[in-house]
Design an enzyme around this catalytic site. Structure first.
Site, PDB file in Angstrom:
ATOM      1  N   HIS A 199       0.671  -1.443  -0.151  1.00  0.00           N
ATOM      2  CA  HIS A 199      -0.140   0.031   0.431  1.00  0.00           C
ATOM      3  C   HIS A 199       0.431   1.294  -0.407  1.00  0.00           C
ATOM      4  O   HIS A 199       1.811   1.321   0.767  1.00  0.00           O
ATOM      5  CB  HIS A 199      -0.933   0.025   1.096  1.00  0.00           C
ATOM      6  CG  HIS A 199      -0.127   0.316   2.528  1.00  0.00           C
ATOM      7  ND1 HIS A 199      -0.072   1.625   3.114  1.00  0.00           N
ATOM      8  CD2 HIS A 199       0.795  -0.741   3.463  1.00  0.00           C
ATOM      9  CE1 HIS A 199       0.442   0.708   4.066  1.00  0.00           C
ATOM     10  NE2 HIS A 199       0.823  -0.179   4.154  1.00  0.00           N
ATOM     11  N   ASP A 200       0.664   2.124  -0.682  1.00  0.00           N
ATOM     12  CA  ASP A 200       0.997   3.599  -0.786  1.00  0.00           C
ATOM     13  C   ASP A 200       2.536   3.710  -1.367  1.00  0.00           C
ATOM     14  O   ASP A 200       3.335   4.432  -0.989  1.00  0.00           O
ATOM     15  CB  ASP A 200       1.307   4.590   0.695  1.00  0.00           C
ATOM     16  CG  ASP A 200      -0.221   4.597   1.068  1.00  0.00           C
ATOM     17  OD1 ASP A 200      -1.814   5.533   0.890  1.00  0.00           O
ATOM     18  OD2 ASP A 200      -0.845   4.002   1.497  1.00  0.00           O
TER      19      ASP A 200
END
Length: 311
Positions: free
Chosen positions: A218-219
């Protein structure tokens, strides 16, 4: 994640039934994790170790589990469980919406793009022109895909972040309200998994090529014209700058940066940020010259031990 319209501090506090410090009409524009917060955002913090970091961040609203002095120009939301209430806000502004068809009516698909059988295309997905999406690909809600992108069979774009709080009753997942963004001219191999951001975007930059069976957390932001070979595992919140080459079975820990044009050899374990324009290998990964010196020194240990015995 930006809200669809500005909210007031009082309105947000009412959503999560919390106390607040600041004017009723203090503007709240969105919510984000600490590494991507901007002015107008809410950030949450639930450990004294990180209070100062949150209070001094770009966020103008801090969701916190203790009454502290409010910095000038900011506001506080006082909660007995900021993690829970941050999840509540994500659920309110980005609720899960079930699907009833394989390709959502809200998806936008560009000209000359081919969607092979058994693909799932979620709500509000955007796919550009001249793309090929091979069979059994799953593309979760809100994903953005540019032009001339190829995604091979079995890839999954937009699964939730692997982010949990350990509670006495078990692990509590931080809900994901972010997106996956794939820029132009990207190739994604078979069975790759690219998780969406918690509140922001997981991004694959223009012209990058991913081999089969790669995990992107994620991210994470991958730059332009990167080459990533099979079975690489990249944790969340990693920044990989432009033209980086990563060979197979490399593991990369969270929250680090890999500099432009770095080359990481197969089976390396990356536990810290690496400078660009260098080549690395080993566990923990280090540049070739340092690693070869280390190996040479290790090989001398038996000889040194033998000399010590004869003293």
């Amino acid at each position: 994640m930006k809200f669809p319209k500005p909210y007031t501090l009082k309105e947000i506090a009412n959503l999560i039934t919390s106390e607040y410090v600041g004017p009723d009409d203090f503007p709240v524009l969105g919510m984000n994790e600490i590494h991507v917060v901007e002015s107008g955002d809410i950030v949450f913090v639930d450990h004294p170790k990180y209070y100062d970091k949150a209070l001094e961040s770009a966020a103008t609203v801090v969701l916190i589990n203790k009454k502290v002095e409010c910095p000038e120009g900011k506001a506080l939301l006082i909660s007995d469980d900021p993690f829970r209430d941050f999840n509540a806000l994500t659920s309110h502004f980005k609720p899960f919406k079930s699907a009833s068809v394989l390709i959502s009516e809200t998806a936008k698909i560009g000209e000359n793009t081919v969607i092979q059988p058994n693909c799932f295309i979620g709500h509000n997905v955007t796919i550009g022109n001249n793309c090929t999406i091979h069979s059994n690909v799953s593309i979760y809600d809100d994903t953005v895909i540019g032009n001339n992108v190829t995604i091979h069979a079995g890839a999954v774009l937009g699964a939730s972040a692997f982010y949990y709080k350990n509670r006495p009753e078990g692990f509590d997942q931080l809900r994901s309200g972010g997106r996956v963004v794939i820029e132009d001219n990207v190739d994604i191999g078979a069975l790759c998994t690219i998780d969406k951001g918690v509140t922001a975007d997981t991004t694959i930059g223009e012209g990058s090529k991913l081999d089969n069976q790669i995990q992107v957390g994620h991210d994470t932001v991958i730059g332009k014209k990167c080459l990533i070979a099979s079975q690489v595992g990249i944790a969340g919140c990693v920044v990989i700058e432009d033209e980086v080459t990563i060979w197979g079975q490399v593991g990369i820990t969270s929250g680090i940066t890999i500099g432009t044009k770095a080359v990481i050899s197969a089976k390396a374990g990356v536990s810290k940020s690496l400078e660009g324009h260098k080549s690395y290998f080993g566990v923990p990964a280090d540049d070739f010259r340092s690693k070869y010196k280390e190996i040479a020194a290790i090989r001398k240990i038996p000889e040194i031990l033998e000399k010590l015995k004869n003293i």
